[in-house]
Design an enzyme around this catalytic site. Structure first.
Site, PDB file in Angstrom:
ATOM      1  N   ARG A 166       0.815  -1.252  -0.087  1.00  0.00           N
ATOM      2  CA  ARG A 166       0.003  -0.047  -0.055  1.00  0.00           C
ATOM      3  C   ARG A 166       0.848   1.286   0.002  1.00  0.00           C
ATOM      4  O   ARG A 166       0.389   2.305  -0.621  1.00  0.00           O
ATOM      5  CB  ARG A 166      -0.887  -0.010   1.290  1.00  0.00           C
ATOM      6  CG  ARG A 166      -2.386  -0.887   1.133  1.00  0.00           C
ATOM      7  CD  ARG A 166      -2.784  -1.031   2.144  1.00  0.00           C
ATOM      8  NE  ARG A 166      -1.935  -2.385   2.594  1.00  0.00           N
ATOM      9  CZ  ARG A 166      -2.030  -3.548   2.503  1.00  0.00           C
ATOM     10  NH1 ARG A 166      -2.943  -4.035   1.717  1.00  0.00           N
ATOM     11  NH2 ARG A 166      -0.843  -4.397   2.909  1.00  0.00           N
ATOM     12  N   ARG A 213      11.489   3.894   2.817  1.00  0.00           N
ATOM     13  CA  ARG A 213      11.134   2.845   3.806  1.00  0.00           C
ATOM     14  C   ARG A 213      12.431   2.134   4.160  1.00  0.00           C
ATOM     15  O   ARG A 213      13.058   1.707   3.124  1.00  0.00           O
ATOM     16  CB  ARG A 213       9.958   1.971   3.503  1.00  0.00           C
ATOM     17  CG  ARG A 213       9.953   0.796   4.347  1.00  0.00           C
ATOM     18  CD  ARG A 213       8.585   0.076   4.011  1.00  0.00           C
ATOM     19  NE  ARG A 213       7.453   0.594   4.499  1.00  0.00           N
ATOM     20  CZ  ARG A 213       6.176   0.254   4.513  1.00  0.00           C
ATOM     21  NH1 ARG A 213       5.998  -1.056   4.115  1.00  0.00           N
ATOM     22  NH2 ARG A 213       5.438   1.012   4.901  1.00  0.00           N
ATOM     23  N   HIS A 244       5.779   5.750  11.513  1.00  0.00           N
ATOM     24  CA  HIS A 244       5.334   5.631  10.087  1.00  0.00           C
ATOM     25  C   HIS A 244       4.200   6.765   9.813  1.00  0.00           C
ATOM     26  O   HIS A 244       2.875   6.440  10.036  1.00  0.00           O
ATOM     27  CB  HIS A 244       4.475   4.326   9.882  1.00  0.00           C
ATOM     28  CG  HIS A 244       4.103   3.908   8.376  1.00  0.00           C
ATOM     29  ND1 HIS A 244       4.342   4.994   7.318  1.00  0.00           N
ATOM     30  CD2 HIS A 244       3.778   2.845   7.891  1.00  0.00           C
ATOM     31  CE1 HIS A 244       3.842   4.342   6.199  1.00  0.00           C
ATOM     32  NE2 HIS A 244       3.533   3.142   6.670  1.00  0.00           N
TER      33      HIS A 244
HETATM   34  C1  NCD Z   1       2.303  -1.100   8.021  1.00  0.00           C
HETATM   35  C2  NCD Z   1       3.963  -1.160   8.212  1.00  0.00           C
HETATM   36  O1  NCD Z   1       4.588  -1.340   7.124  1.00  0.00           O
HETATM   37  O2  NCD Z   1       4.249  -0.656   9.151  1.00  0.00           O
HETATM   38  N1  NCD Z   1       1.855  -1.192   6.626  1.00  0.00           N
HETATM   39  C3  NCD Z   1       1.720  -0.039   6.138  1.00  0.00           C
HETATM   40  O3  NCD Z   1       2.405   0.727   5.607  1.00  0.00           O
HETATM   41  N2  NCD Z   1       0.195   0.101   6.111  1.00  0.00           N
HETATM   42  C4  NCD Z   1       1.835  -2.210   9.034  1.00  0.00           C
HETATM   43  C5  NCD Z   1       2.481  -3.536   9.147  1.00  0.00           C
HETATM   44  O4  NCD Z   1       3.466  -4.037   8.184  1.00  0.00           O
HETATM   45  O5  NCD Z   1       1.834  -4.197   9.872  1.00  0.00           O
END
Ligand code: NCD
Length: 306
Positions: free
Chosen positions: A55, A105, A133
């Site tokens: 996402r 990321r 995040h």
């Molecule tokens: C999350 C993350 O990467 O921290 N995903 C996201 O970006 N919606 C949650 C997860 O990985 O559980």
């Protein structure tokens, strides 16, 4: 309030007024997303994802393209020169020459701060280790506001991996800007870190619980999270905790009719699929909102929206 050329590292850097502005701009993006626009023509977003994502990366890329911009990047650092031994800093100092903004990321906490230090273009923290995040928290707030028409005066429960869940840490901090009652539900081993608990407790009412049952009847928003398997130093510890909480229809019998369930996704087994058909489920709306919020963020940072 200045957003142009601003990096987004932590949700703590936002005032309530700034958050509300992002939410308002996000709302205007709903109509823009339907038809698309060209305001960011010639601008490039780089997505540097050193950890898996569906996402976050795709919605950032979709958001950029809906605004008329384009995207470059990688979603597997093993296909980049990192594999040859290039340092993270050199990667940033390279990509800043190709892009107008970088969504990053990384598994290492602090990676976004380091990137910001070296980059001449803004950095958007798109998840750093178990730390934060921030853009997910903006999506979570936007979804709550949209579904409940306010954030103030709500009783919000966050259940799951509060220790390693970076979305939890950003959301809990974001909620300190509002007049909410927060309940943190987790097994002992997955409790939120003491320093974060202390930080949020100075600003809002926080109650820790091991079970949801007792407080469920008064909850307005239930935010469910996945156990972050990849962050466990010991796989045996994960195996012990796996499946310790699961939301299903039977469990929700005592919930308010208008209680909404959110989840940053991906889900593993913590929300039974039978919940998807109930009026409580809002996690796929939350996904859709992600596009609009990220459109707002990009247009604010790149200066096409004030
Ligand atoms: C999350 C993350 O990467 O921290 N995903 C996201 O970006 N919606 C949650 C997860 O990985 O559980």
């Amino acid at each position: 309030m200045e957003f142009q050329n601003r990096s987004i590292i932590s949700i703590r850097d936002f005032t309530r007024e700034e958050i509300n502005h992002v939410l308002n701009v996000s709302q205007t993006m709903e109509a823009v997303a339907d038809v698309g626009t060209n305001v960011l023509k010639g601008k490039i977003l780089a997505t540097l994802f050193f950890e898996p994502s569906t996402r976050t990366r795709l919605s950032f890329e979709a958001a950029m393209q809906k605004l008329g911009g384009s995207t470059i990047g990688f979603n597997d650092a093993d296909t980049s020169s990192t594999k040859k031994g290039e340092t993270f800093v050199d990667t940033i100092r390279t990509v800043e020459n190709y892009a107008d903004v970088i969504a990053l990321r990384h598994n290492l906490e602090g990676a976004a701060v380091v990137a910001k230090e070296y980059s001449k273009v803004p950095i958007i923290n798109s998840g750093t280790g178990a730390q934060e995040h921030p853009t997910q928290a903006l999506i979570d707030l936007y979804t709550i506001q949209k579904e409940k028409h306010q954030i103030d005066n709500l009783k919000i429960a966050i259940i799951g991996d509060l220790r390693y869940g970076r979305t939890v840490h950003s959301l809990a901090r974001a909620l300190t800007n509002y007049n909410v009652e927060l309940f943190l539900i987790s097994p002992e081993a997955l409790r939120i870190q003491e320093n974060i608990l202390k930080e949020i407790k100075t600003k809002i009412s926080v109650t820790e619980k091991q079970n949801l049952e007792e407080i469920l009847p008064k909850i307005d928003v239930l935010y469910v999270t996945r156990i972050q398997r990849e962050r466990f130093p010991d796989p045996a510890e994960y195996a012990k905790l796996k499946g310790t909480y699961r939301i299903d229809k039977k469990m929700l019998k005592t919930a308010k009719k208008d209680m909404i369930i959110l989840h940053p996704l991906p889900r593993v087994d913590e929300i039974a699929p039978e919940i998807d058909q109930t009026p409580h489920a809002r996690y796929f709306q939350q996904v859709k909102n992600g596009l609009h919020v990220r459109m707002a963020i990009l247009s604010l940072i790149l200066g096409t929206t004030k």
